[in-house]
Structures are given as structure tokens and as C-alpha cells.
Design an enzyme around this catalytic site. Structure first.
Site, PDB file in Angstrom:
ATOM      1  N   ASP A 199       0.654  -1.136   0.014  1.00 31.66           N
ATOM      2  CA  ASP A 199      -0.117  -0.058   0.032  1.00 31.66           C
ATOM      3  C   ASP A 199       0.954   1.244  -0.140  1.00 31.66           C
ATOM      4  O   ASP A 199       0.674   2.193   0.911  1.00 31.66           O
ATOM      5  CB  ASP A 199      -0.909  -0.108   1.257  1.00 31.66           C
ATOM      6  CG  ASP A 199      -1.401  -1.374   1.658  1.00 31.66           C
ATOM      7  OD1 ASP A 199      -1.875  -1.911   0.523  1.00 31.66           O
ATOM      8  OD2 ASP A 199      -1.742  -1.785   2.607  1.00 31.66           O
TER       9      ASP A 199
ATOM     10  N   GLU B 188     -11.276  -1.787  -3.178  1.00 30.46           N
ATOM     11  CA  GLU B 188     -10.575  -1.028  -2.017  1.00 30.46           C
ATOM     12  C   GLU B 188      -9.430  -0.140  -2.696  1.00 30.46           C
ATOM     13  O   GLU B 188      -9.125  -0.199  -3.932  1.00 30.46           O
ATOM     14  CB  GLU B 188     -10.029  -2.168  -1.303  1.00 30.46           C
ATOM     15  CG  GLU B 188      -8.934  -2.988  -1.731  1.00 30.46           C
ATOM     16  CD  GLU B 188      -8.084  -4.005  -0.769  1.00 30.46           C
ATOM     17  OE1 GLU B 188      -8.805  -4.201   0.524  1.00 30.46           O
ATOM     18  OE2 GLU B 188      -7.289  -4.613  -1.040  1.00 30.46           O
TER      19      GLU B 188
END
Length: 362
Positions: free
Chosen positions: A38, A248
Site C-alpha cells: 500500500d 479497495e
């Protein structure tokens, strides 16, 4: 050759050489020597790049800094969670860093200490602040920003005029959704139910203390298997990997009065993790998914070594002219450790978004 033609040719040649040199300066040795999931890179007002991500330290976050996106300096831990008094206790994920009104804000996901029903996934979003980009960061409020009544992750912000918008993903946990894919999975004997994560957007108070109004559902997996997005967004299910479909890791930006929301689908720990995008005329939608999705996915079927490409963010080249896609992935050489990639991306004149990756260097 006439002098005017000669000098014109020389000028064009020098221009092309200059462009080639500038292009060469922006080549990246992918993957970077950074084991993050991420990844998020802030290009700060001081001209420096600051990268945060999931991993690197226990119960918190660490940072790398760079002047050129090539050489990265380890800044160490910038935030410590899971203390005796902190609201957050585990699963520190998906940090994003923002420079705002002279301060630096770290938005992140973590498990909330308040968990009377002992939920396995108790994720909410918090924010920490520092006067320096390299920290240390302390929680602005010793609590989550808000509790929508279900676990949430992957905060992303958009600032426009005097408003701030927060985007997040409702976690898959205890969120079974009926769809044609769910029916198919039952008939195939794969899974009894399919849980899904959905992306929401909501206006955020200017002091980041709470939200304004009700969150709006912006993106979710397709209900119909005939939907053109269904095949690539359902690969973790159709391959028998897991009974979940994710939407997401959103990242929003604006170009030519159009809002682009990039997002990731499939299992974040698997080979099928990939990135798509959707567009809208307003920060809170409605968003329409693009026909050329996915724009970033594994390249092993083309002879490459990269899988699990996802949860991207965007930064800009040192001269501020080129968009760059920052994301994590796996390679056959790095194994199960997520590593960071940076690749060129662009929005064409017709509005089509393209990511020129994944790439690797020898």
C-alpha cells in the site's frame, strides 16, 4: 542546406535529445528496494518525496525519503501505535500522508481497542499529526475519526476549495452479498457465500474530527456476470482462491474537470490483485467504471515476473509534469514480500487513463 534549415534541424535534434535525457532521468529500477504494501508517496512543498506504507515496523509506520525517486533514505519509525493509552491496537495498514496548512497529517487504518463483541476485524480510520514530514506523528484525536457501524480501511482524501472529502473501503468482513457470481460459486461447490468490500465517500470536517452527512456508496463489484468488469474483478473467487471480492485502495485525482478514482480488486495477497479506475463529474459521484479496465495487472502471462499489482497512489515527477503510478507487487525473485514499483502513467486526450507497467529492470 540553407542556414535557416540547418539551424532548425539542429534545434529539433537538441530538443529531442533533451526529451530523451529527461525521459532517461525518470527511469526506475523496479522494484524499489523497499518492502512496503500500500505505498503512498507525498511530494512535499520542500521538494522532497516521502514514502509511507504498510509494513517495515510492528504496530506503526516507518518512512523513506528521496530527492529523485531513485535513492531512498530510511527515516525509521514515524508513528507508534498499540501503546497503553492508544485507541489502536493492531493491523496498522494503508497510511497516507498529506501536507495541509503548514502541518503533516498521517491517515491510517488499524484495529480499534473498543471491541466488546470480539470481532476478528475491527478496523477503523485514525489521523496523526506532526510539524515535520518525518515525524514523530501523534494522534490528533485518541479515537477513530468516525464509526459507520462496520469495519473500514484505506483512507484517501481530496481537498477542493474549502471542502475535504474522505474515501474509504468497507471491509469484506461479515458482508455477504448476493450476486450472480455468488450463485455460481454455490453451484460449483466452491463457496457458500461471497463477502464484498465497497468504496464509500463522505465529506470530512475541516479539523478532521468527524464526517459531515452520510457516506455515499461509490464503487462495488458487479452484480451480473455479464458486466464487462465482472471477469477481472472476480478472479480471486473464480480461481477458487478465496470467497471475497474486494473494491479497495481508492485514489482520487482530477484532470480536465473529470474526477478519476483508481481502485484495486481481488485478494491483496494473491496474484490476481489488479487496478482499475472510474470517472465522475463530482467528488461524490456517481462514478462509471472504465472500459479499458484493468489498467495494471500481473505480467506473468506475457513472460514477466510480476504479480499482485495493486493499492496504488500517484505522485509527480521532479519537474511536476508527469504523473507516476506508485504501487506494490510481488516478483518471482522477491517471493511473498510486497515490494514497491513506480511506473509512468498518463491520461490521454480522450480521457483514457493508462499505466505503463508493471516494469522491471535487470
Amino acid at each position: 542546406m540553407k542556414a535557416k534549415q540547418f539551424f532548425g534541424l539542429m534545434a529539433a535534434t537538441l530538443f529531442l535529445l533533451s526529451c530523451s535525457q529527461n525521459k532517461q532521468e525518470l527511469q526506475f529500477d523496479n522494484p524499489l528496494p523497499v518492502e512496503f504494501g500500500d505505498p503512498y508517496i507525498l511530494k512535499a512543498s520542500d521538494g522532497m518525496y516521502y514514502m509511507v506504507g504498510t509494513g517495515g515496523v510492528k504496530d506503526g509506520f516507518k518512512m523513506y525519503s528521496s530527492t529523485d525517486l531513485k535513492e531512498w533514505n530510511d527515516e525509521g519509525r514515524i508513528y507508534q501505535g498499540n501503546t497503553d493509552s492508544s485507541w489502536c491496537v493492531a493491523n496498522f495498514w494503508a497510511p497516507e500522508l498529506y501536507e495541509h496548512n503548514g502541518k503533516f497529517y498521517l491517515f491510517y487504518s488499524a484495529d480499534w481497542r473498543e471491541n466488546p463483541t470480539n470481532e476478528l476485524e475491527n478496523f477503523l480510520i485514525g489521523v496523526a499529526v506532526s510539524n515535520s514530514p518525518t515525524g514523530p506523528y501523534t494522534d490528533l484525536y485518541n479515537r477513530p475519526i468516525f464509526d459507520p457501524g462496520y469495519p473500514i480501511i484505506d483512507a484517501n482524501l481530496w481537498f477542493e476549495d474549502d471542502r475535504v472529502y474522505l474515501y474509504y473501503s468497507r471491509a469484506c468482513y461479515k458482508h455477504p452479498v448476493e450476486s450472480e457470481l455468488a450463485d455460481w460459486a454455490r453451484n460449483e461447490g466452491l463457496f457458500e457465500e461471497i463477502e464484498e468490500s465497497w468504496i464509500y465517500g463522505v465529506e470530512l470536517k475541516s479539523d478532521f474530527s468527524d464526517v459531515i452527512g452520510e457516506p455515499q456508496l461509490l464503487l462495488r463489484p458487479p452484480v451480473s456476470m455479464d458486466d464487462e468488469q465482472a471477469e477481472w474483478e472476480s478472479r480471486s473467487v473464480t480461481s477458487g482462491e478465496v470467497n471475497r471480492r474486494w473494491t479497495e485502495g481508492s485514489y482520487i485525482f482530477k484532470k480536465n474537470d473529470v474526477y478519476y478514482m483508481m481502485y484495486s480488486a481481488n485478494f491483496y495477497g494473491g496474484e490476481h490483485y489488479a487496478v482499475g479506475y472510474a470517472t465522475a463529474d463530482h467528488p461524490l459521484g456517481p462514478f462509471t467504471k472504465a472500459h479499458n479496465n484493468p489498467v495494471l495487472e500481473k505480467n506473468t502471462e506475457q513472460g514477466g515476473i510480476v504479480t499482485g499489482t495493486g493499492h496504488n497512489s500517484i505522485t509527480w515527477s521532479p519537474d511536476g509534469k508527469e504523473m507516476l503510478c506508485v504501487y506494490h507487487g510481488y516478483t518471482s525473485e522477491t517471493g511473498k514480500n510486497r515490494v514497491v514499483f513506480i511506473d509512468h502513467m498518463e491520461v490521454l486526450d480522450d480521457g483514457t487513463l493508462m499505466v505503463h507497467g508493471p516494469t522491471t529492470s535487470e
